[in-house]
Design a protein around this motif. Structure first.
Motif, PDB file in Angstrom:
ATOM      1  N   HIS A 145       0.774  -1.429   0.021  1.00  0.00           N
ATOM      2  CA  HIS A 145      -0.050  -0.091   0.050  1.00  0.00           C
ATOM      3  C   HIS A 145       0.766   1.197   0.003  1.00  0.00           C
ATOM      4  O   HIS A 145       0.360   2.394  -0.474  1.00  0.00           O
ATOM      5  CB  HIS A 145      -0.893   0.003   1.347  1.00  0.00           C
ATOM      6  N   GLY A 146       2.145   1.219   0.440  1.00  0.00           N
ATOM      7  CA  GLY A 146       2.957   2.550   0.763  1.00  0.00           C
ATOM      8  C   GLY A 146       2.233   3.308   1.606  1.00  0.00           C
ATOM      9  O   GLY A 146       1.190   3.114   2.228  1.00  0.00           O
ATOM     10  N   VAL A 147       2.794   4.566   2.010  1.00  0.00           N
ATOM     11  CA  VAL A 147       2.173   5.638   2.681  1.00  0.00           C
ATOM     12  C   VAL A 147       1.839   6.663   1.868  1.00  0.00           C
ATOM     13  O   VAL A 147       2.657   7.284   1.293  1.00  0.00           O
ATOM     14  CB  VAL A 147       3.191   5.883   4.129  1.00  0.00           C
ATOM     15  N   SER A 148       0.300   7.028   2.041  1.00  0.00           N
ATOM     16  CA  SER A 148      -0.077   8.060   1.562  1.00  0.00           C
ATOM     17  C   SER A 148      -0.255   9.414   2.559  1.00  0.00           C
ATOM     18  O   SER A 148       0.209  10.438   2.254  1.00  0.00           O
ATOM     19  CB  SER A 148      -1.408   7.592   1.138  1.00  0.00           C
ATOM     20  N   VAL A 149      -0.827   9.165   3.422  1.00  0.00           N
ATOM     21  CA  VAL A 149      -0.977  10.141   4.519  1.00  0.00           C
ATOM     22  C   VAL A 149      -0.790   9.583   5.934  1.00  0.00           C
ATOM     23  O   VAL A 149      -1.353   8.381   6.383  1.00  0.00           O
ATOM     24  CB  VAL A 149      -2.452  10.821   4.416  1.00  0.00           C
ATOM     25  N   PHE A 150      -0.792  10.634   6.810  1.00  0.00           N
ATOM     26  CA  PHE A 150      -0.850  10.559   8.247  1.00  0.00           C
ATOM     27  C   PHE A 150      -1.988  11.485   8.542  1.00  0.00           C
ATOM     28  O   PHE A 150      -1.793  12.829   8.280  1.00  0.00           O
ATOM     29  CB  PHE A 150       0.296  10.875   9.136  1.00  0.00           C
ATOM     30  N   LEU A 151      -3.134  11.225   9.103  1.00  0.00           N
ATOM     31  CA  LEU A 151      -4.328  12.172   9.155  1.00  0.00           C
ATOM     32  C   LEU A 151      -4.826  12.380  10.816  1.00  0.00           C
ATOM     33  O   LEU A 151      -5.185  11.072  11.223  1.00  0.00           O
ATOM     34  CB  LEU A 151      -5.677  11.410   8.521  1.00  0.00           C
ATOM     35  N   PHE A 152      -4.609  13.337  11.150  1.00  0.00           N
ATOM     36  CA  PHE A 152      -4.720  13.588  12.739  1.00  0.00           C
ATOM     37  C   PHE A 152      -5.473  14.795  12.955  1.00  0.00           C
ATOM     38  O   PHE A 152      -5.411  15.716  12.296  1.00  0.00           O
ATOM     39  CB  PHE A 152      -3.427  13.371  13.318  1.00  0.00           C
ATOM     40  N   ASP A 153      -6.430  14.753  14.197  1.00  0.00           N
ATOM     41  CA  ASP A 153      -6.863  16.052  14.925  1.00  0.00           C
ATOM     42  C   ASP A 153      -5.986  16.199  15.889  1.00  0.00           C
ATOM     43  O   ASP A 153      -5.647  15.518  16.929  1.00  0.00           O
ATOM     44  CB  ASP A 153      -8.250  15.431  15.303  1.00  0.00           C
ATOM     45  N   PRO A 154      -5.334  17.581  15.851  1.00  0.00           N
ATOM     46  CA  PRO A 154      -4.298  18.030  16.691  1.00  0.00           C
ATOM     47  C   PRO A 154      -4.768  17.882  18.384  1.00  0.00           C
ATOM     48  O   PRO A 154      -3.939  17.991  19.120  1.00  0.00           O
ATOM     49  CB  PRO A 154      -4.091  19.524  15.981  1.00  0.00           C
ATOM     50  N   LEU A 155      -5.909  17.982  18.465  1.00  0.00           N
ATOM     51  CA  LEU A 155      -6.493  17.800  19.859  1.00  0.00           C
ATOM     52  C   LEU A 155      -6.861  16.549  20.431  1.00  0.00           C
ATOM     53  O   LEU A 155      -7.090  16.123  21.502  1.00  0.00           O
ATOM     54  CB  LEU A 155      -7.499  18.895  20.037  1.00  0.00           C
ATOM     55  N   PHE A 156      -6.761  15.779  19.340  1.00  0.00           N
ATOM     56  CA  PHE A 156      -7.138  14.221  19.767  1.00  0.00           C
ATOM     57  C   PHE A 156      -8.286  14.411  20.544  1.00  0.00           C
ATOM     58  O   PHE A 156      -8.440  13.781  21.695  1.00  0.00           O
ATOM     59  CB  PHE A 156      -6.050  13.476  20.566  1.00  0.00           C
TER      60      PHE A 156
END
Ligand SMILES: *Cc1c(COP(=O)(O)O)cnc(C)c1O
Length: 446
Positions: free
Chosen positions: A210-221
């Motif tokens: 798959h490889g790496v496309s993105v890291f998707l995150f909410d900065p406040l978690f």
């Protein structure tokens, strides 16, 4: 799962005319409702809401009415634009360009272009698509208790809410480190372990093709329960993801528009500039708008390969709503106020935590704050049942809050940004009384 997703009204519809019965007969019984006795809110003003019986509540929960419920400046901007013209973006109209300029002026660095959307989900969906095309990879890294929206591809990366779709084969869920309650000396070890987990997740995506496309995150978690990250974690993840050819998406649906008090965008808490920033909820004060802010390079690349059009997004009425929100925020200096008030609230919550056996960590930032509700029997175990009692009791006391986190025991307090010191004093005062009234070990009856 989180209380935001559970629908458990204990009230049985009384008559066929009852609003709840009519809702069940149309929208169905699965659409989530807060509270054992669902609350019918008929009007709002600033930080106040009024129910059908005339009872007034302090809103300590809602972030969509960012500049206040029924804000006259936003209402007027929408009304005036509706009376003038409302069209899609295939004709030139100054309002959308004015809004694009105003929104982009809130960004630094290479983030100088945008796509407008109608929701946070649409924004995240588009950001994923842009990243896939740019990187040629499909792999996605998300936290192991997160929510980024309701489209098909977002359902496949959802880890923090009940969905029928299994986690996609191209998705790896990361346990995000939380330093609350951890001794200072153990933090570097936690950081090192967590980054080793990221290395392992990346290796696994690559091994599977798959490889790496993105890291998707909410900065406040926030769905995760407002985690307190060890410093260097987000920077470490970003470095690893980029080394693998991937991009970083900061989902600012919760943390954007000055919510953290310290910056307009949540990612500014870290030393990382994402390639893609997505936003929604507070952007139009209730009018549905979202956006993806990105670099000129990524926008041009995507634009060259796709005729991307969105009927409603960026229409002059939506743009007028968005502009009115930004102007109101600037006029009233709401971000600086959120910073000051957030610090005051935090201090008072820490004081409350010291005096109550039911409070663990104090969490959050700016005008998004929470406390862990724990058992007072010495175990410090999460206490979801007590948390639910507190939320219901606070409602009786005229204050609306909710809860989040994998154990459903983190009180979620995230008021409109026009919240003032006098409102914070009411919320905190009632919270103290409510905590003091909790059943203690030995006499807890549920
Ligand atoms: C609500 C939310 C979304 C989805 O936004 P919608 O406007 O409901 O589609 C995405 N990300 C986060 C962090 C959210 O809280």
């Amino acid at each position: 799962m989180t209380s935001e997703t559970t629908t458990t009204p204990s009230r049985v519809p009384q008559t066929a005319n009852d609003l709840l019965a009519r809702r069940y007969a149309t929208i169905g019984p699965h659409s989530p409702l807060f509270y054992r006795q669902p609350l019918e809110l008929v009007s709002g003003s600033g930080v106040w809401l009024t129910d059908a019986q005339g009872k007034v509540y302090l809103d300590g929960y809602n972030n969509v009415p960012h500049v206040g419920h029924a804000n006259p400046a936003v209402a007027d901007a929408i009304y005036q634009q509706l009376l003038t013209v409302n069209l899609h973006t295939r004709y030139l109209n100054s309002r959308v360009v004015e809004y694009a300029e105003a929104l982009l002026s809130k960004f630094d660095g290479a983030l100088e272009r945008l796509f407008l959307t109608n929701s946070g989900s649409e924004a995240n969906e588009l950001a994923l698509r842009i990243a896939r095309q740019h990187t040629g990879n499909t792999g996605v890294l998300v936290s192991d208790f997160s929510y980024h929206g309701n489209t098909t591809s977002l359902a496949e990366i959802t880890t923090g809410l009940t969905v029928h779709e299994p986690l996609g084969a191209h998705v790896r869920a990361l346990r995000i480190p939380d330093v609350s309650g951890i001794a200072e000396v153990d933090v570097p070890v936690l950081l090192e372990q967590s980054l080793a987990d990221v290395d392992a997740a990346i290796a696994s995506l690559q091994a599977a093709g798959h490889g790496v496309s993105v890291f998707l995150f909410d900065p406040l978690f926030s769905t995760e329960g407002l985690l307190q990250l060890p410093s260097g974690y987000i920077e470490g993840v970003a470095t690893r993801v980029r080394a693998a050819g991937g991009l970083v998406i900061s989902d600012e649906v919760q943390s954007g528009f000055g919510r953290t008090g310290s910056g307009m965008w949540g990612y500014q808490m870290f030393n990382v500039e994402p390639e893609l920033v997505t936003m929604g909820k507070p952007m139009g004060n209730g009018h549905p708008i979202g956006a993806v802010v990105t670099t000129a390079e990524l926008l041009d690349e995507f634009g060259r390969h796709n005729m991307f059009f969105n009927t409603f997004a960026g229409n002059p009425v939506s743009s007028a709503a968005g502009l009115a929100v930004l102007r109101y925020m600037d006029q009233e200096d709401l971000m600086a106020k959120a910073d000051q008030l957030g610090k005051y609230i935090r201090k008072r919550l820490e004081n409350i935590a010291q005096r109550s056996g039911n409070v663990g960590s104090v969490r959050g930032r700016g005008l998004f704050f929470g406390i862990d509700i724990i058992e007072s029997d010495g175990s410090r175990n999460p206490a979801p049942a007590l948390t639910k009692i507190l939320i219901e009791d606070m409602r009786e006391r005229g204050v609306l809050i909710s809860r989040v986190g994998p154990h459903d025991n983190v009180l979620k307090m995230r008021p409109p940004l026009v919240f003032g010191r006098e409102h914070a004093d009411i919320l905190l005062g009632q919270l103290e009384l409510s905590l003091a009234s909790l059943p203690q070990p030995g006499n807890l009856v549920l």
